[in-house]
Design a protein around this motif. Structure first.
Motif, PDB file in Angstrom:
ATOM      1  N   GLY A 263       1.178  -1.215   0.301  1.00 57.78           N
ATOM      2  CA  GLY A 263      -0.212   0.601   0.442  1.00 57.78           C
ATOM      3  C   GLY A 263       0.798   1.529   0.516  1.00 57.78           C
ATOM      4  O   GLY A 263       1.459   1.446   0.833  1.00 57.78           O
ATOM      5  N   ARG A 264       0.796   2.378  -0.519  1.00 58.50           N
ATOM      6  CA  ARG A 264       0.823   4.024  -0.548  1.00 58.50           C
ATOM      7  C   ARG A 264       0.020   4.713  -0.494  1.00 58.50           C
ATOM      8  O   ARG A 264      -1.119   4.888  -1.458  1.00 58.50           O
ATOM      9  CB  ARG A 264       1.571   3.669  -2.166  1.00 58.50           C
ATOM     10  N   ALA A 265      -0.049   5.475   0.095  1.00 57.17           N
ATOM     11  CA  ALA A 265      -0.630   6.836   0.201  1.00 57.17           C
ATOM     12  C   ALA A 265      -0.607   7.863  -1.065  1.00 57.17           C
ATOM     13  O   ALA A 265      -1.693   8.493  -0.938  1.00 57.17           O
ATOM     14  CB  ALA A 265      -0.274   7.333   1.767  1.00 57.17           C
ATOM     15  N   ILE A 266      -0.120   7.748  -1.317  1.00 55.42           N
ATOM     16  CA  ILE A 266       0.209   8.989  -2.406  1.00 55.42           C
ATOM     17  C   ILE A 266       0.222   8.030  -4.412  1.00 55.42           C
ATOM     18  O   ILE A 266       0.864   7.433  -3.834  1.00 55.42           O
ATOM     19  CB  ILE A 266       1.348   9.822  -2.493  1.00 55.42           C
ATOM     20  N   SER A 333       0.221   4.908  10.613  1.00 56.95           N
ATOM     21  CA  SER A 333       1.381   5.562  10.643  1.00 56.95           C
ATOM     22  C   SER A 333       2.428   4.991   9.472  1.00 56.95           C
ATOM     23  O   SER A 333       2.907   5.937   9.248  1.00 56.95           O
ATOM     24  CB  SER A 333       2.030   6.589  11.471  1.00 56.95           C
ATOM     25  N   GLN A 334       2.339   3.788  10.035  1.00 61.28           N
ATOM     26  CA  GLN A 334       3.550   3.437   9.205  1.00 61.28           C
ATOM     27  C   GLN A 334       2.877   2.566   7.460  1.00 61.28           C
ATOM     28  O   GLN A 334       3.645   2.064   6.598  1.00 61.28           O
ATOM     29  CB  GLN A 334       3.512   2.306   9.588  1.00 61.28           C
ATOM     30  N   MET A 335       1.427   3.612   6.615  1.00 62.14           N
ATOM     31  CA  MET A 335       1.677   3.311   5.570  1.00 62.14           C
ATOM     32  C   MET A 335       2.984   3.938   4.556  1.00 62.14           C
ATOM     33  O   MET A 335       2.574   5.567   5.108  1.00 62.14           O
ATOM     34  CB  MET A 335       0.369   3.882   5.558  1.00 62.14           C
ATOM     35  N   HIS A 336       2.863   3.424   3.699  1.00 62.17           N
ATOM     36  CA  HIS A 336       4.116   4.174   2.437  1.00 62.17           C
ATOM     37  C   HIS A 336       3.537   5.467   2.329  1.00 62.17           C
ATOM     38  O   HIS A 336       2.221   5.812   1.923  1.00 62.17           O
ATOM     39  CB  HIS A 336       4.570   3.454   1.729  1.00 62.17           C
ATOM     40  N   SER A 337       4.489   6.768   2.779  1.00 58.14           N
ATOM     41  CA  SER A 337       3.790   7.884   1.952  1.00 58.14           C
ATOM     42  C   SER A 337       3.065   8.782   2.730  1.00 58.14           C
ATOM     43  O   SER A 337       2.153   9.770   2.519  1.00 58.14           O
ATOM     44  CB  SER A 337       4.077   8.597   0.801  1.00 58.14           C
ATOM     45  N   ALA A 338       3.019   8.003   3.208  1.00 61.01           N
ATOM     46  CA  ALA A 338       1.463   8.908   5.117  1.00 61.01           C
ATOM     47  C   ALA A 338       1.997   9.783   5.739  1.00 61.01           C
ATOM     48  O   ALA A 338       1.439  11.221   4.888  1.00 61.01           O
ATOM     49  CB  ALA A 338       1.362   7.912   6.315  1.00 61.01           C
ATOM     50  N   ARG A 339       3.384  10.671   6.269  1.00 56.20           N
ATOM     51  CA  ARG A 339       3.860  12.018   6.268  1.00 56.20           C
ATOM     52  C   ARG A 339       3.839  12.588   5.613  1.00 56.20           C
ATOM     53  O   ARG A 339       3.230  13.514   5.498  1.00 56.20           O
ATOM     54  CB  ARG A 339       4.888  11.902   7.175  1.00 56.20           C
ATOM     55  N   GLN A 340       3.668  12.374   4.356  1.00 57.45           N
ATOM     56  CA  GLN A 340       4.137  13.485   3.024  1.00 57.45           C
ATOM     57  C   GLN A 340       2.467  14.210   2.685  1.00 57.45           C
ATOM     58  O   GLN A 340       2.365  15.192   2.404  1.00 57.45           O
ATOM     59  CB  GLN A 340       4.553  12.644   1.606  1.00 57.45           C
ATOM     60  N   LEU A 341       1.738  12.467   2.857  1.00 50.77           N
ATOM     61  CA  LEU A 341       0.448  13.316   2.018  1.00 50.77           C
ATOM     62  C   LEU A 341      -0.322  14.011   3.456  1.00 50.77           C
ATOM     63  O   LEU A 341      -0.885  14.696   3.070  1.00 50.77           O
ATOM     64  CB  LEU A 341      -0.272  11.609   2.207  1.00 50.77           C
ATOM     65  N   VAL A 342      -0.087  13.498   4.293  1.00 52.70           N
ATOM     66  CA  VAL A 342      -0.286  14.277   5.436  1.00 52.70           C
ATOM     67  C   VAL A 342       0.152  16.508   5.623  1.00 52.70           C
ATOM     68  O   VAL A 342      -0.765  17.052   5.845  1.00 52.70           O
ATOM     69  CB  VAL A 342       0.393  14.195   7.377  1.00 52.70           C
ATOM     70  N   GLU A 343       1.562  15.734   5.472  1.00 60.36           N
ATOM     71  CA  GLU A 343       1.321  17.409   4.781  1.00 60.36           C
ATOM     72  C   GLU A 343       1.306  18.369   4.219  1.00 60.36           C
ATOM     73  O   GLU A 343       1.447  19.623   3.726  1.00 60.36           O
ATOM     74  CB  GLU A 343       3.237  17.788   4.764  1.00 60.36           C
ATOM     75  N   TYR A 344       1.142  17.499   3.062  1.00 60.77           N
ATOM     76  CA  TYR A 344       0.831  17.903   1.052  1.00 60.77           C
ATOM     77  C   TYR A 344      -1.009  18.607   2.014  1.00 60.77           C
ATOM     78  O   TYR A 344      -1.152  19.341   0.824  1.00 60.77           O
ATOM     79  CB  TYR A 344       0.466  17.100   0.255  1.00 60.77           C
ATOM     80  N   LEU A 345      -1.823  17.482   2.416  1.00 62.08           N
ATOM     81  CA  LEU A 345      -3.345  17.999   2.639  1.00 62.08           C
ATOM     82  C   LEU A 345      -3.346  19.333   3.357  1.00 62.08           C
ATOM     83  O   LEU A 345      -4.522  20.241   3.629  1.00 62.08           O
ATOM     84  CB  LEU A 345      -3.570  16.496   2.996  1.00 62.08           C
ATOM     85  N   THR A 346      -2.766  19.288   5.016  1.00 61.56           N
ATOM     86  CA  THR A 346      -2.741  20.468   6.367  1.00 61.56           C
ATOM     87  C   THR A 346      -1.844  21.010   5.716  1.00 61.56           C
ATOM     88  O   THR A 346      -2.352  22.281   6.372  1.00 61.56           O
ATOM     89  CB  THR A 346      -2.627  19.627   6.926  1.00 61.56           C
ATOM     90  N   GLY A 347      -0.483  21.287   5.083  1.00 60.67           N
ATOM     91  CA  GLY A 347       0.381  22.673   5.135  1.00 60.67           C
ATOM     92  C   GLY A 347       0.842  22.456   6.001  1.00 60.67           C
ATOM     93  O   GLY A 347       1.542  23.787   6.565  1.00 60.67           O
ATOM     94  N   MET A 348       1.363  21.345   7.012  1.00 60.49           N
ATOM     95  CA  MET A 348       2.117  21.629   8.433  1.00 60.49           C
ATOM     96  C   MET A 348       2.625  20.167   8.447  1.00 60.49           C
ATOM     97  O   MET A 348       2.592  19.752   7.335  1.00 60.49           O
ATOM     98  CB  MET A 348       0.620  21.162   9.195  1.00 60.49           C
ATOM     99  N   ASP A 349       3.623  20.913   9.639  1.00 61.45           N
ATOM    100  CA  ASP A 349       4.797  19.989   9.415  1.00 61.45           C
ATOM    101  C   ASP A 349       4.455  18.493  10.557  1.00 61.45           C
ATOM    102  O   ASP A 349       3.200  18.852  10.608  1.00 61.45           O
ATOM    103  CB  ASP A 349       6.033  20.633  10.214  1.00 61.45           C
ATOM    104  N   ALA A 350       5.136  17.697   9.156  1.00 63.35           N
ATOM    105  CA  ALA A 350       4.333  16.076  10.130  1.00 63.35           C
ATOM    106  C   ALA A 350       6.420  15.015  10.515  1.00 63.35           C
ATOM    107  O   ALA A 350       6.675  15.772   9.863  1.00 63.35           O
ATOM    108  CB  ALA A 350       3.422  15.862   9.546  1.00 63.35           C
ATOM    109  N   ARG A 351       5.364  14.227  11.526  1.00 64.34           N
ATOM    110  CA  ARG A 351       6.875  13.536  11.321  1.00 64.34           C
ATOM    111  C   ARG A 351       6.111  12.206  11.950  1.00 64.34           C
ATOM    112  O   ARG A 351       5.081  12.366  12.839  1.00 64.34           O
ATOM    113  CB  ARG A 351       7.659  13.841  12.688  1.00 64.34           C
ATOM    114  N   ILE A 352       6.464  10.800  12.226  1.00 62.98           N
ATOM    115  CA  ILE A 352       6.097  10.286  12.793  1.00 62.98           C
ATOM    116  C   ILE A 352       6.080  10.234  14.162  1.00 62.98           C
ATOM    117  O   ILE A 352       7.796   9.837  14.542  1.00 62.98           O
ATOM    118  CB  ILE A 352       6.668   8.398  11.876  1.00 62.98           C
TER     119      ILE A 352
END
Length: 440
Positions: A263-266, A333-352
């Motif tokens: 699975g990939r989030a993007i 949160s372990q889904m591939h590219s989940a962090r990047q999708l969160v940053e893209y959709l919210t415009g906020m910094d994110a980390r696991i």
């Protein structure tokens, strides 16, 4: 080692996907040594709510037995997590009037104000599980974080009150009790996770914790080291598995494996030419699944979950004040590219969020995964409160107790020394006298 750190604490996470038990002990450096862990498949829980008592009891017993075998500890008392879409939070105001303006406000005054909030009227069928102070007002002087030591007659505060469905609470209590255990604390799961994965600096700067579990996505927002907002979204990793099952027409177990392994989030990160072959049903040819199509299914549902998280952040009123950004944890949160999708959709910094910061020695490497952030947090909750002010009050209380004990011990020692000196002197006189008699 003090009395607080000397105890063994057990966390019990009754999740939608798994039931996990972690046994922990604080070492001399203040870190959590994990002594044992047990887990079992959770068949009796849906979206954080117990729907089958017997299945849940059996799973709890299995997880507890495994944790006991690993740790060598006989488990009797646990800290239990609670989650689910039935959780509600609101801001309520409380006040007390003190007798003497000139006397300093004490920890007891603050606790009396907090305890009064537990008697407030709430909607029928609900029960208060947490009452957490926001800011205090002393004689109409507001914006005070910690009023202890100030003077005044009227003490007021805004409280973050969290309630849960009383039937859901009773079902959890029933399962735990019938599994042969007692409950020490019942803790909202995102608050437990926050203890495991958030730093004090992040909570001071402003941060949103997003715990993507199997059945729910739990949210906790902190600002200036104070919990400001909590929320529960009734979607988690299991709904992505269901979408894959229906979209790819495969079995549930196959859908889960497809999600976790491919699975990939993007979706743009998936290649058009990637194909995975899975065994067909009896006497049927293997089924070929496009990784690109799989990614489209995962991305659509992940986007929905993140959009709902963003809506919660907007509703809290703290969107522009979260310098610490978003910390995502839990199995999702372990889904591939989940962090990047969160940053893209919210415009906020994110980390696991990994529960590593507070962990000491452990032979169980799996416990360092975001999947076990809630379980680790439930153990940490046995040692410290979610509110840093409560930790300071407890620390001061323990220090006072230790000082009192040390003072008593010193007094006993001196008294013992005094009597021992008299006895020794008496002995020497008797010996001298006896020697003199021998000389005659």
């Amino acid at each position: 080692m003090d009395m607080q750190n000397d105890k063994i604490v057990v966390g019990l996470d009754i999740g939608t996907t798994k039931i996990c038990v972690i046994v922990g002990h604080k070492n001399d450096y203040g870190k959590l040594d994990v002594l044992g862990m047990g887990k079992a498949v959770s068949d009796g829980v849906v979206k954080g709510k117990v729907i089958n008592i017997e299945k849940t009891i059996l799973a709890i017993k299995k997880a507890v037995e495994e944790a006991e075998d690993n740790s060598g500890i006989d488990i009797k008392v646990v800290n239990v997590g609670i989650a689910g879409h039935h959780i509600r939070s609101s801001i309520q105001r409380g006040s007390i009037t003190r007798d003497d303006r000139d006397e300093e406000i004490t920890v007891e005054d603050v606790n009396r104000l907090t305890n009064d909030m537990h008697r407030m009227v709430i909607p029928a069928g609900n029960q208060i599980i947490h009452v957490m102070p926001q800011v205090y007002t002393v004689d109409y002087d507001d914006g005070i974080k910690d009023p202890v030591g100030m003077t005044g007659i009227r003490l007021e505060a805004d409280f973050h009150v969290i309630t849960a469905d009383i039937n859901s609470i009773n079902n959890i209590q029933k399962c735990v009790k019938r599994a042969g255990l007692d409950i020490e604390n019942m803790i909202l799961e995102p608050l437990a996770s926050s203890l495991a994965v958030l730093s004090d600096d992040e909570k001071e700067a402003g941060v949103c914790l997003v715990d993507i579990g199997g059945g729910t996505t739990d949210i906790a927002i902190f600002h200036e080291n104070i919990i400001r907002h909590t929320g529960v979204i009734p979607f988690g990793g299991n709904i992505i598995t269901s979408d894959i099952k229906e979209g790819c027409m495969v079995m549930q177990q196959q859908a889960e494996l497809l999600k976790t392994k491919f699975g990939r989030a993007i979706s743009t990160e998936a290649s058009e030419n990637e194909i995975v072959s899975i065994p067909g049903l009896r006497n049927r040819a293997p089924k070929e699944i496009s990784i690109k199509n799989l990614a489209h299914i995962v991305e659509a549902r992940m986007e929905e979950i993140i959009d709902l998280v963003h809506a919660e952040i907007l509703a809290s009123g703290y969107e522009g004040r979260l310098a610490g950004g978003i910390v995502i944890t839990g199995g999702g949160s372990q889904m591939h590219s989940a962090r990047q999708l969160v940053e893209y959709l919210t415009g906020m910094d994110a980390r696991i969020g990994y529960p590593n910061e507070h962990l000491g020695r452990t032979k169980i490497e799996a416990v360092k995964s975001p999947m076990y952030a809630t379980s680790v947090g439930l153990v940490l909750a046995g040692y410290r409160s979610i509110d840093e002010r409560e930790n300071r009050y407890l620390e001061a209380k323990l220090n006072n107790q230790n000082m009192f004990i040390n003072h008593k011990q010193k007094g006993v020692k001196k008294e013992g020394d005094f009597f021992s000196k008299i006895i020794n002197k008496t002995k020497s006189f008797l010996i001298d006298d006896f020697d003199e008699k021998d000389d005659y």
